[in-house]
Design a protein around this motif. Structure first.
Motif, PDB file in Angstrom:
ATOM      1  N   UNK A  97      14.449  94.875 128.986  1.00  0.00           N
ATOM      2  CA  UNK A  97      13.737  93.623 129.212  1.00  0.00           C
ATOM      3  C   UNK A  97      12.501  93.540 128.329  1.00  0.00           C
ATOM      4  N   UNK A  98      12.500  94.320 127.255  1.00  0.00           N
ATOM      5  CA  UNK A  98      11.305  94.330 126.415  1.00  0.00           C
ATOM      6  C   UNK A  98      10.194  95.148 127.032  1.00  0.00           C
ATOM      7  N   UNK A  99      10.530  95.853 128.104  1.00  0.00           N
ATOM      8  CA  UNK A  99       9.499  96.628 128.788  1.00  0.00           C
ATOM      9  C   UNK A  99       9.314  98.007 128.174  1.00  0.00           C
ATOM     10  N   UNK A 100       8.635  98.851 128.902  1.00  0.00           N
ATOM     11  CA  UNK A 100       8.371 100.187 128.412  1.00  0.00           C
ATOM     12  C   UNK A 100       9.652 101.009 128.422  1.00  0.00           C
ATOM     13  N   UNK A 101       9.648 102.061 127.635  1.00  0.00           N
ATOM     14  CA  UNK A 101      10.783 102.976 127.600  1.00  0.00           C
ATOM     15  C   UNK A 101      10.299 104.353 128.045  1.00  0.00           C
ATOM     16  N   UNK A 102      11.254 105.234 128.282  1.00  0.00           N
ATOM     17  CA  UNK A 102      10.825 106.584 128.644  1.00  0.00           C
ATOM     18  C   UNK A 102      10.553 107.388 127.373  1.00  0.00           C
ATOM     19  N   UNK A 103      11.359 108.441 127.131  1.00  0.00           N
ATOM     20  CA  UNK A 103      10.937 109.365 126.077  1.00  0.00           C
ATOM     21  C   UNK A 103      11.456 109.020 124.689  1.00  0.00           C
ATOM     22  N   UNK A 104      12.365 108.056 124.570  1.00  0.00           N
ATOM     23  CA  UNK A 104      12.837 107.664 123.245  1.00  0.00           C
ATOM     24  C   UNK A 104      13.267 106.209 123.265  1.00  0.00           C
ATOM     25  N   UNK A 105      13.547 105.702 122.085  1.00  0.00           N
ATOM     26  CA  UNK A 105      13.922 104.299 121.925  1.00  0.00           C
ATOM     27  C   UNK A 105      14.975 104.226 120.830  1.00  0.00           C
ATOM     28  N   UNK A 106      15.985 103.385 121.050  1.00  0.00           N
ATOM     29  CA  UNK A 106      16.884 103.075 119.928  1.00  0.00           C
ATOM     30  C   UNK A 106      16.477 101.730 119.342  1.00  0.00           C
ATOM     31  N   UNK A 107      15.942 101.798 118.131  1.00  0.00           N
ATOM     32  CA  UNK A 107      15.526 100.583 117.425  1.00  0.00           C
ATOM     33  C   UNK A 107      16.688 100.078 116.578  1.00  0.00           C
ATOM     34  N   UNK A 108      16.520  98.877 116.057  1.00  0.00           N
ATOM     35  CA  UNK A 108      17.485  98.334 115.103  1.00  0.00           C
ATOM     36  C   UNK A 108      16.747  97.788 113.893  1.00  0.00           C
ATOM     37  N   UNK A 109      17.261  98.119 112.692  1.00  0.00           N
ATOM     38  CA  UNK A 109      16.714  97.563 111.456  1.00  0.00           C
ATOM     39  C   UNK A 109      17.626  96.462 110.909  1.00  0.00           C
ATOM     40  N   UNK A 110      18.390  95.846 111.816  1.00  0.00           N
ATOM     41  CA  UNK A 110      19.348  94.828 111.397  1.00  0.00           C
ATOM     42  C   UNK A 110      18.655  93.666 110.682  1.00  0.00           C
ATOM     43  N   UNK A 111      17.548  93.243 111.241  1.00  0.00           N
ATOM     44  CA  UNK A 111      16.793  92.137 110.626  1.00  0.00           C
ATOM     45  C   UNK A 111      16.377  92.510 109.208  1.00  0.00           C
ATOM     46  N   UNK A 112      15.916  93.708 109.053  1.00  0.00           N
ATOM     47  CA  UNK A 112      15.488  94.168 107.729  1.00  0.00           C
ATOM     48  C   UNK A 112      16.661  94.151 106.757  1.00  0.00           C
TER      49      UNK A 112
END
Lengths: 473, 505, 505, 473
Positions: free
Chosen positions: B383-398
């Motif tokens: 929900x765009x909220x906080x995450x725990x110890x890691x995050x999967x990001x996306x560079x699709x826009x880039x």
């Protein structure tokens, strides 16, 4: 004890309150707890964990841990004649130096560019094992020799679709249990051993082999140290039924003994630990696995392959290849599961083989042959002591039977312990046919006088009357 | 360095080490060594190993080590799911002590009381950390621990007469691939659940997946997205009701110490990777230890032997009639257990919670900076909220904007002295993924440096994409254009094959 | 890496290590710690040391280590006179053993019999290698050993009533600078003899230099030219006749093991650097050991204590009424003695001679290749014949032809992964000097690689001199234009001074 | 034993006959001997050296050497109360890791470009010592604390041309002998100590100081552990006569004790070993030397200075500077001789100070203060045992007098040895005034129970009658 709020942990740089506050402010929350409010209350730990510690000071930690481990006795303090799957071979100082390097010790799964050196070292491991075995395809080392055997057997199954595996009667019970655990959909049949030689009974093999046989698995030398001389014949028999021939070898024997590649092995496996890795109470194990350069083998390896590539500048690079085989790439579609194994031991083995070269491998094998035969001789000369399987040549290990002495291996070993000797591995439980027998192991680290002292101690113990007495003090 | 393959450095006749000469007496006794070898088993062709002086071997491998970015050397935040944390140097003194390194696993237990005590005590600690009732440290890594869990599940159902019936294992597609592969290797059919926009599966999907065929459920929480699945207990209840067992993959437990455990979720089996959250070094991919934890009911199935204590002495208990048997010879990688023990008692209960909290803080701080400052990056799901110890990001826009892919960026970071990062396990549901895990070992300065590099690379991608696409420019080697082979005939994993293909001697 | 100064990495409040807390009982007993410090001796301002986590400190120094070209890492042939040879790794296990590392020098000799035996036995070995009658391992390096030799000379003449008369020491200008500086520090006037075209002084010059003032003669043979002075015995006889003592500087003995000794030349005192020919590592400039050897007559002057053996036990003999006293606390750097002992017994007599012969062979092979293939290089002095273990070359021709100087070349080699080379001690009698010492540790392949680099750089100098002049291009840092300061006001050896000069906080 | 011609030495790659022949052929000679025919026969060694060895195999070498060194007992096995110039402080594992790195261990005199990292580490050493001492100019570490004192004293002489040096009466005999040996052209005068405090007798100082005094040299804490409180006054007195004030400090005290820079020290020296370096039976010593940032001091340092430079790119580089001072550059014209010293220990000390930071230095000092005072207390409570210099505060070391027990320090220590305790350093020979006294040392590695066990052991020994008996077994 200072209050927790004031504790700054040397391993947690951001445990400084001021820094934390700065970061929280940047994020825009007040307390760290807010960041994990997504964890429902009913799944939270109630209260504080009840575990020992903290021991924040390195001085006290060292005192505490060393206080415990100093209760152990090492094979530096005791003279060791135990083998049976883990061996007190000499570890050259350069092996320790390289595997202690922070770079190798703390690298992980970085690849072609960032961990070029690690990738090359691993390619050198597979290359040197390839030379030692005369095999073209080598997988990155796996958990231990047993797992290497397991995978070899499953590879055979995947190749020919068959579900029976023939293994020798003389084999480590633990290895059998590993195979049972990992290849539980397969049927295991044991081939008898010749009573005089310990080698495979070819007639029994011929009786039991069939079109259902996925592979014939042997060990050479076998678990009791006997050198199997019938490799070529076994290979012929196996192949004539369309079965794969899997051979597990002791790599340190291969400076003097023939590689199974020459007598027909299709898949070669073995325990890596002998090649420059400390025993570490069993921590040092690793599994060798290699095959011929054919697609049916290659595509059935579950392990990483670090393949060599050349770029336009003529530089060598190394990259994981044919990844579709592996579970990292294909999940349940992979040939088997693949996890993190023993990369550091693979690198160590590469260093070991580089240091020894062909001449060193020859010398270490020769040394073991002479000294283990000497131990057979002097022990065999003790009254009532008998060396079994005398009709075979042996490498490194051999069976000593005490039936005619009236003493059990357990009693003898308990007495030897008092003389700071670890006696041979007690076979009386797993090999009941052999009576009171022990598997003795002699390596290049065993000294001639160690052997002579052992013989004297055994003689003394056998002569003494009250050796039954209770526990070791 | 442009360091050749060691076999290229060989100079005939040189040697790196000498072994003790055999005493003349023994030579006299047995004659030629050939007398001690069956004639057809004497090696005819010496192995073609390299011949070098001792320092030449040392120098070669030292140079290779310098071309390796160990976590000690770099801000190794990029390897999400691996928890690349500090492995205290004092622990290496412990495991290299001859009182550990030179112990034979079969030596009399009277001479091994120290190491047995460590294993026993650490089991008690692990029980408290996880809430489970018994642990085995025999699995040689996380993969083997998952496999071992699958084995216990199989045995459990067999013992209840449902061995033939319960043939399916459910997992999530975002769980580590081994949660699919290891049960499959054990013979189970695997059902993968897909995540919804929330990042985790829908409860209805779980209900649909379970049946009387369900043997077990393998779940990771949080998965690599860093999103905690708050419905996990409900999932577990559903599986339990269907007669299945539930397994937590706690390989990457780092964000949960002292906060959430397996027990509270009602888990039956779980495993921890001691070389991740418990700080044992990764060792260029092992050796490691997968600590396998189970409930009281399942304890009897653990591999033999177990370390027990009779009130006076620690001993190895082989009397395990229900055991699944043996996964690895002897007792596992006890050196890893020793390091994990040392780390755990160093931290204590408060310290462990500090580990988790600081990891979560670091992760959210890094996410905050990257989303704010690095153009072209996003965080799908949740929900765009906080995450725990890691995050999967996306560079699709880039990628859409600039054509620069995550592979390009992954080579470019090497120019900035960073370790290659982890993108995502397969299948890659999130396009152009990037999964960092900035655990508690890194300082704010290092987090900022790490973020700055990604901000910089993003700028480069928008302003000068070629520099990113042709990277690395400053690595040990330049880019290899075509590094993916599809034909096994092109595989070269040994120098002998290379020589043959090149027609060299 | 572009690694900052550690003080730049400091983050307030962080810490690298924790010490044991003080027991409450002690705090209760004494109250505040200030009670235990005189009020005016309590430190008011905490030292401005860096504040970093443990791994951050580790990472910083690991990175600095990677920017350092130890002999283990590179073909370190260039540091002539230093004998950069292999220091076996097994020796590091010996010196790091707590049975050495954690010994207090004052502990009861009954608990130190092992190390005392090593010192005693190694003295016997050194006696045989050199032909001298007694050794002290107390000097902390070659310099201190030369100083100690000068001290003995002074005491010797004082004891004979000639202390005021014998005030001059003779040496050669090509001897190591310490052969001038250390006797000078001891109070002697120093006379430097110049070499002739032969590479060594004329016998007439020696005769002219000696007088009734002559206290001693300090000579190295061969000097850094690698030319053996065949007249050395004649020189020594002249000095002896004049009443002086003669000292051999055998710091760089590597080419003479088993071939030539101090004894046969009639030497009275000598010293060896155990960190050179005897393979103890150089340790980024120490610690080391200068083994000081003397004749029977001079034994009584050696520093106290000596290690003696009473037939049953090794002991420290402090009963040394004639001793010059103390140079260094305790007994010298015994770790270096242990390494040298291990190396010597590894090699044995045959091995030592092999060391010398291979060093000579390697050196002449390298000289042969360089003279044949590298344009602009020459070897002044001598008769163009063979040299012993090293050679002083000259790149004067190259400089004349191309304008490229030896300093340029010395930066350029770094681009090829080599350690900077040693040019020459001062004064530089040979223009554009270069003094490599390819000792026995290097393989033919490495010698060839080394020669190839110099051939290549020579070609570059003739074809593209700019690339050499602006080097390094591939080093840890680029060329610093103006790195020689002449005013002490410009000296910056501490960060505090840098900050002050820059007006930083 | 194989013939020499066949031996290939692992440390001598070109010992292979075939390679040698190739090289000889290239040079154009037949035998290696021809290459050294310039050495006259009468200077040659006759025959073969008579030395032990070879022990070519690493296994046997390890066995041999460890067999010898295992006869030693370490301060890990015995509880140590010895100090007197070498200290059993804790060595953090990171210090061992860094100074064991092959790169630092085997580097030597490479400079700005090739050894950038080493140069920076050395610059950091001088910088951190500068912060600890609050001094601007720091020389690279020298042989040991004694040599640092020597050079400090000679610097004073070079600055003011005077030849008298005043040193305290309470001082290590070895240090005095080092000064006598190195500054033999100077006259040494000893200043009395106050009997009750052990601190300098200012009246005696005033009596002895004159216009001939090159420097006043003191140690703080002094050799017997007493903290000198009169630094400022001594400084005033020294300066009023135009003498330099040289102070030797224990660097590990400087987290809690004031740096001499604050009370007027001109040149500060000291023993480095406490800062993360193992004792090594004395191998770990090193000398600190530092001064104010004035030309008269700077140009009188004999040590290398690694000065910081910035190039056009803003990169820092480090280069030896003002080399004309040094004997490498100026031979006999240099201020003093300069040889290779203890670079590795300098780097180690930099690591140590970086790990500890201000807080660690404070804590280690505090720890030592509490525990050494506790030891004074519990020993002082034993009947017949007296702590000397009670009127001074002490750091780390203190004097225990046994005169009233009727036993000698030697006897007591011999008995303590049986209990695996190294008792305090016996002062009875060098400090005859103090009777049967011993210098006890307590560091952060000493545990509270070690101190209590010591006290109990001393009590037992003093009560026992037959403690005189012969040698320690």
């Amino acid at each position: 004890m200072e209050k927790r709020d004031n504790v700054v942990y040397p391993y947690i740089p951001n445990s400084v309150s001021k820094i934390k506050e700065e970061m929280l402010k940047e994020i825009g929350v007040e307390k760290v707890e807010e960041l994990y409010q997504s964890i429902p209350k009913h799944l939270r730990v109630k209260g504080k964990l009840n575990i020992p510690g903290p021991i924040l000071s390195e001085i006290e930690l060292k005192h505490h841990v060393e206080g415990i481990i100093n209760q152990n006795k090492s094979c530096d303090e005791y003279v060791n004649f135990l083998g049976a799957g883990c061996y007190n071979h000499y570890v050259p100082a350069v092996c320790d130096e390289i595997n202690g390097r922070s770079e190798f010790l703390t690298a992980y799964c970085g690849d072609t560019y960032s961990d070029h050196g690690k990738c090359q070292a691993i390619f050198e491991y597979t290359s040197l094992i390839g030379e030692l075995l005369e095999m073209d395809v080598v997988g990155l080392a796996t958990y231990d020799g047993g797992q290497a055997a397991n995978t070899s057997i499953r590879m055979a199954h995947r190749i020919n679709g068959r579900k029976e595996v023939l293994i020798p009667e003389i084999i480590d019970k633990d290895i059998v249990n590993q195979i049972k655990e990992y290849c539980d959909f397969m049927e295991i049949k044991k081939i008898k051993a010749n009573k005089a030689t310990g080698q495979l009974d070819l007639d029994d093999l011929k009786d039991k082999i069939s079109e259902k046989t996925a592979c014939v698995y042997i060990e050479n030398p076998n678990f009791l140290g006997c050198i199997e001389e019938q490799g070529e014949k076994i290979s012929e028999i196996a192949h004539s039924y369309g079965a794969e021939f899997v051979v597990s070898v002791d790599p340190i024997s291969l400076g003097v003994l023939e590689t199974p590649a020459v007598y027909g092995g299709d898949i070669i496996c073995g325990e890596l630990q002998a090649l420059g890795i400390h025993m570490g109470y069993g921590s040092g194990l690793g599994g060798i696995i290699a095959s011929k350069d054919e697609e049916k083998y290659i595509m059935n390896f579950p392990n990483h392959f670090y393949s060599l590539y050349e770029n336009e500048k003529g530089e060598f690079g190394f990259s994981r290849s044919l990844n579709q085989r592996t579970s990292y790439h294909s999940r349940e579609e992979a040939v088997e599961f693949l996890g993190t194994n023993v990369g550091l031991w693979a690198i160590t083995a590469a260093v070991y083989l580089s240091l020894l070269g062909p001449q060193g491998m020859y010398e270490v094998g020769r040394n073991i042959l002479y000294k283990s035969n000497y131990a057979k001789k002097v022990l065999g000369e003790i009254k009532g002591v008998e060396i079994l399987y005398q009709e075979s040549k042996s490498f490194k290990e051999f069976v000593v039977n005490f039936d005619r002495t009236g003493k059990t291996v357990e009693e003898i070993n308990r007495q030897l312990l008092k003389e700071k000797i670890f006696g041979g591995y007690d076979l009386s439980k797993d090999f009941t046919d052999l009576g009171q027998s022990a598997l003795y192991c002699v390596t290049e680290t065993t000294r001639k006088e160690d052997i002579e002292n052992l013989a004297k101690a055994v003689e003394r113990i056998l002569l003494s009357k009250d050796s039954k007495g209770g526990k070791n003090e | 360095w442009q360091e050749p393959i060691i076999l290229e450095l060989s100079e005939e006749g040189q040697r790196g080490i000498v072994f003790p000469d055999v005493e003349e007496e023994l030579k006299d006794l047995f004659g030629e060594v050939d007398n001690l070898i069956p004639s057809n088993m004497k090696r005819k062709k010496k192995p073609d190993l390299p011949e070098l002086g001792q320092q030449q071997v040392l120098r070669h491998y030292l140079r290779l080590s310098q071309e390796t970015l160990g976590q000690d050397l770099t801000i190794d935040i990029g390897l999400g799911t691996c928890t690349m944390k500090y492995s205290p140097k004092i622990h290496e003194q412990f495991v290299r002590n001859p009182k550990i390194a030179k112990m034979h696993p079969l030596q009399d237990i009277d001479t091994a009381q120290g190491i047995l005590k460590i294993m026993y005590d650490f089991e008690q600690i692990m029980k408290e950390i996880s809430g489970m009732d018994a642990f085995s440290f025999q699995p040689g890594g996380g993969g083997m621990a998952i496999y071992s869990n699958a084995s216990i599940i199989k045995k459990y159902h067999e013992d209840r007469g449902e061995g033939d019936q319960r043939t399916e294992v459910i997992t999530t597609v975002l769980s580590h691939p081994l949660n699919a592969a290891a049960p499959k290797t054990k013979g189970f059919k695997v059902i993968n659940l897909m995540p919804t926009e929330s990042g985790y599966p829908d409860i209805e999907d779980v209900k649909a997946a379970v049946s009387e065929k369900t043997a077990g459920f393998f779940i990771t929480n949080p998965e690599d997205t860093g999103i905690f699945n708050p419905l996990v207990k409900e999932f577990i209840d559903i599986v339990h009701q269907a007669g299945g067992l539930c397994v937590y993959d706690m390989a990457d437990y780092n964000g949960l110490f002292g906060i959430a455990r397996a027990k509270e979720a009602g888990i039956d089996l779980c495993h921890f990777n001691l070389h991740k959250a418990f700080s044992s070094p990764h060792g260029s991919m092992g050796p490691c230890c997968g600590a396998q934890g189970v409930t009281k009911e399942l304890e009897k199935y653990l591999p033999y032997p177990r370390v027990d204590f009779d009130g006076e002495k620690y001993y190895l208990n082989y009397d395990r009639p229900h055991s699944i048997g043996k996964l690895r010879k002897f007792y596992g990688v006890v050196a890893v257990v020793l390091r994990a023990y040392a780390w755990t008692i160093t931290m204590g209960a408060d310290g462990l919670k500090e580990v988790a909290e600081t990891s979560i803080l670091n992760n959210n701080y890094l996410m905050h900076r990257l989303l704010k400052e690095a153009k072209g990056i996003s965080v799908p799901w949740g929900d765009g909220g906080h995450r725990l110890e890691q995050v999967r990001y996306s560079f699709e826009k880039l990628r859409e904007d600039t054509g620069v892919t995550i592979d390009d960026i992954d080579r470019r970071v090497v120019d900035y002295g960073l370790q290659t990062f982890f993108q995502s396990h397969h299948p890659m549901l999130i396009p152009q993924p990037f999964t960092p895990e900035p655990n508690e070992s890194y300082s704010k300065r290092e987090l900022d440096e790490y973020a700055d590099i990604f901000v910089k690379i993003s700028e480069e991608a928008y302003e000068n994409p070629e520099i990113v696409k042709t990277a690395p420019h400053n690595g040990p080697i330049s880019k290899i254009e075509d590094e993916i082979i599809v034909d096994p005939k092109d595989l070269i994993v040994t120098w002998r094959v290379y020589k043959r293909k090149k027609g060299l001697k």
